[in-house]
Motif scaffolding. Structure first.
Motif, PDB file in Angstrom:
ATOM      1  N   TRP A  28       4.731 -40.093  23.725  1.00 32.79           N
ATOM      2  CA  TRP A  28       3.672 -39.181  23.291  1.00 32.79           C
ATOM      3  C   TRP A  28       2.319 -39.761  23.711  1.00 32.79           C
ATOM      4  O   TRP A  28       1.979 -40.883  23.330  1.00 32.79           O
TER       5      TRP A  28
ATOM      6  N   ALA B 281      11.881 -37.339  27.391  1.00 37.21           N
ATOM      7  CA  ALA B 281      10.769 -36.402  27.173  1.00 37.21           C
ATOM      8  C   ALA B 281       9.437 -37.138  27.088  1.00 37.21           C
ATOM      9  O   ALA B 281       9.322 -38.207  26.473  1.00 37.21           O
TER      10      ALA B 281
ATOM     11  N   HIS C 236       5.262 -36.026  26.305  1.00 35.87           N
ATOM     12  CA  HIS C 236       4.347 -34.943  25.920  1.00 35.87           C
ATOM     13  C   HIS C 236       2.931 -35.479  25.829  1.00 35.87           C
ATOM     14  O   HIS C 236       2.699 -36.577  25.319  1.00 35.87           O
TER      15      HIS C 236
ATOM     16  N   LEU D   8       6.024 -21.377  21.608  1.00 38.55           N
ATOM     17  CA  LEU D   8       6.578 -22.209  22.662  1.00 38.55           C
ATOM     18  C   LEU D   8       7.534 -21.420  23.557  1.00 38.55           C
ATOM     19  O   LEU D   8       8.369 -20.651  23.079  1.00 38.55           O
TER      20      LEU D   8
ATOM     21  N   ASP E 144      11.780 -25.731  24.874  1.00 38.53           N
ATOM     22  CA  ASP E 144      11.881 -26.879  23.982  1.00 38.53           C
ATOM     23  C   ASP E 144      10.951 -27.978  24.476  1.00 38.53           C
ATOM     24  O   ASP E 144      10.831 -28.226  25.683  1.00 38.53           O
ATOM     25  N   CYS E 145      10.302 -28.664  23.542  1.00 38.22           N
ATOM     26  CA  CYS E 145       9.434 -29.793  23.890  1.00 38.22           C
ATOM     27  C   CYS E 145       9.254 -30.628  22.624  1.00 38.22           C
ATOM     28  O   CYS E 145       9.722 -30.248  21.546  1.00 38.22           O
ATOM     29  N   PRO E 146       8.568 -31.767  22.694  1.00 37.31           N
ATOM     30  CA  PRO E 146       8.445 -32.608  21.505  1.00 37.31           C
ATOM     31  C   PRO E 146       7.742 -31.977  20.315  1.00 37.31           C
ATOM     32  O   PRO E 146       7.891 -32.477  19.192  1.00 37.31           O
TER      33      PRO E 146
ATOM     34  N   LYS F  38      10.837 -26.159  19.184  1.00 32.05           N
ATOM     35  CA  LYS F  38      11.871 -25.475  19.963  1.00 32.05           C
ATOM     36  C   LYS F  38      11.323 -24.179  20.548  1.00 32.05           C
ATOM     37  O   LYS F  38      10.348 -23.609  20.040  1.00 32.05           O
TER      38      LYS F  38
ATOM     39  N   LEU G 265       3.692 -23.879  29.108  1.00 30.18           N
ATOM     40  CA  LEU G 265       4.406 -24.402  27.945  1.00 30.18           C
ATOM     41  C   LEU G 265       4.454 -23.399  26.796  1.00 30.18           C
ATOM     42  O   LEU G 265       5.428 -23.346  26.053  1.00 30.18           O
TER      43      LEU G 265
ATOM     44  N   ARG H 247       4.727 -27.445  31.961  1.00 30.77           N
ATOM     45  CA  ARG H 247       5.984 -28.172  31.760  1.00 30.77           C
ATOM     46  C   ARG H 247       6.697 -28.303  33.096  1.00 30.77           C
ATOM     47  O   ARG H 247       6.672 -27.406  33.931  1.00 30.77           O
TER      48      ARG H 247
ATOM     49  N   SER I 150      11.297 -32.843  32.038  1.00 30.22           N
ATOM     50  CA  SER I 150      11.188 -33.327  30.666  1.00 30.22           C
ATOM     51  C   SER I 150       9.746 -33.583  30.246  1.00 30.22           C
ATOM     52  O   SER I 150       9.506 -34.093  29.149  1.00 30.22           O
TER      53      SER I 150
ATOM     54  N   SER J 147       5.862 -32.307  29.335  1.00 32.55           N
ATOM     55  CA  SER J 147       5.096 -31.165  28.853  1.00 32.55           C
ATOM     56  C   SER J 147       3.715 -31.627  28.418  1.00 32.55           C
ATOM     57  O   SER J 147       3.509 -32.791  28.074  1.00 32.55           O
TER      58      SER J 147
END
Length: 445
Positions: free
Chosen positions: A300, A331, A333, A380, A383-385, A388, A412, A429, A432, A434
């Motif tokens: 992150w 992932a 973000h 959204l 799906d991302c951190p 969903k 995104l 995005r 993986s 975003s």
């Protein structure tokens, strides 16, 4: 003892709320109170000052972005093992957006919901008896919001204090303190607000000076006596169904979190919730050319001030290589400043362009500035951190950087403002990875 609470409010930003709040927090701590600070609305910076003043983590209470049950839980947790909670208002006391009842984002929403009295800070520079008209207006504007007392700020002389105090008390409001004009009390600012607490080399001494002023200037006993009981929002009083309401689920079990002078903006309630849910936070410093721990399963990059550190970030080869290796299988973000760093290029305030990570295809500029400010709700598209696909998350934008190249990445989210007006596709995005200028606060309910 049940904790008590009070709101420090004002007619507008720049009235001196933060200096009064910080000094009051430290002064109460000196008196032996277990004291906590809270901030209404979206603000990363002031909770860090509250924590520095009290030694206890600050929290945000945002009536627009957070569902009521979440605010109840956060305030309840803040009141646990505390004698008094001081809530600092954002902007003016009643400032928010047109929204559902008590969901405007204003501190007045919190005053109504929890019956919290307001300590009104009035900057009386350039006026004297007219301050009574302002105070009277606050007292009668909303019967559900109680103005318990007034603090005069930036008072020029004893005569000035006497004129304003007598006029305000004549309309039925007690004046519980007068702070003389003192430029040394002012905290330094930059384009996103106050310079961060972590950047003050002599912060503790400055807070002590503010506390000295408040001890001389405020009737602390009366202020403590004005605070209202928070008994209805103690952890034991919150319904079991509401005690599990959280803002955002942890994005992973082990979270590599960029944390240094370039990456600082992550809400305290998110970090606390992720840890309470069993996630481990593993910080690293891009400015020290550190890469994310490869044993983590998500990375992150929060907001902050990468535009002030672009050259150092561009030269951080270990950071760049480690991020690219991490993103191949896990992932990543980025929010706001983190989103800028995930892109191809960042132009700094001097017009110099620096290569960034290139994990997304956009480019941003701080030289071509335009303020973007306001509540946002993001639905959204993948799906991302932060959630969903199909989830709606509430948060805000606050940045001066502009997107100068959109890049080829898929968006995104579909974004709307605080009143639901569609603003179009947002963020990017790729695989993986975003990112978005949007700062997430809580899932919509």
């Amino acid at each position: 003892m049940t904790a008590r609470g009070i709101i420090v409010g004002a007619p507008r930003s720049g009235s001196g709320k933060t200096s009064v709040t910080i000094g009051l927090l430290r002064a109460l701590k000196r008196r032996g109170f277990a004291v906590r600070g809270a901030k209404s609305g979206p603000d990363y910076i002031d909770p860090a000052f509250h924590e520095a003043a009290t030694g206890r983590a600050g929290v945000n209470l945002d009536s627009w972005a957070m569902p009521p049950a979440l605010i109840d839980r956060l305030l309840g947790e803040s009141s646990e093992h505390a004698d008094i909670v001081v809530v600092e208002s954002a902007m003016g006391l009643f400032d928010g957006i047109v929204s559902a009842e008590n969901r405007s984002g204003s501190a007045a929403d919190l005053a109504r919901r929890f019956g919290l009295p307001v300590l009104l800070v009035l900057d009386v520079s350039g006026q004297s008896q007219t301050a009574a008209a302002v105070a009277k207006g606050f007292a009668i504007y909303d019967p559900a919001v109680s103005i318990a007392g007034v603090v005069l700020n930036r008072v020029g002389s004893e005569r000035h204090r006497k004129l304003a105090t007598e006029a305000i008390e004549a309309v039925g409001l007690p004046v519980v303190g007068s702070v003389m004009r003192d430029p040394s009390m002012t905290l330094p600012e930059r384009h996103l607000g106050l310079v961060q607490a972590s950047e003050h080399a002599d912060l503790d001494a400055h807070i002590d000076r503010l506390a000295d002023v408040m001890e001389r200037s405020l009737d602390l006993d009366r202020i403590v006596g004005m605070a209202a009981s928070l008994g209805d929002v103690t952890p034991s009083s919150i319904k079991p169904s509401e005690s599990t309401v959280i803002a955002l689920h942890p994005p992973g079990q082990r979270i590599a979190l960029a944390k240094d002078a370039a990456f600082t903006f992550l809400y305290p309630h998110l970090i606390a919730e992720w840890r309470n849910a069993g996630a481990e936070i593993v910080p690293f410093s891009p400015l020290a050319d550190e890469a994310p721990d490869q044993s983590c399963n998500v990375c992150w990059l929060p907001g902050g001030y990468p535009e002030l550190q672009a050259g150092r970030l561009a030269a951080a080869n270990s950071f760049r290589n480690g991020m690219r290796r991490f993103a191949e299988t896990r992932a990543v973000h980025g929010e706001c400043g983190g989103f800028m760093v995930l892109g191809e290029r960042l132009e700094d305030a001097d017009g110099v362009t620096h290569n960034m990570l290139g994990l997304l295809g956009h480019s941003t500029s701080f030289a071509r500035r335009k303020m973007n400010l306001g509540y946002r709700q993001a639905t959204l598209l993948a799906d991302c951190p932060i959630g969903k696909v199909g989830d709606t998350v509430r948060g805000h934008e606050f940045h001066y950087a502009s997107l100068v190249e959109a890049g080829p990445d898929a968006p995104l989210a579909e974004i709307a403002d605080g009143q639901g007006v569609a603003l179009g596709a947002f963020g990017g995005r790729r695989g993986s990875v975003s990112g978005t200028f949007f700062h997430a606060i809580a899932r919509a309910r």
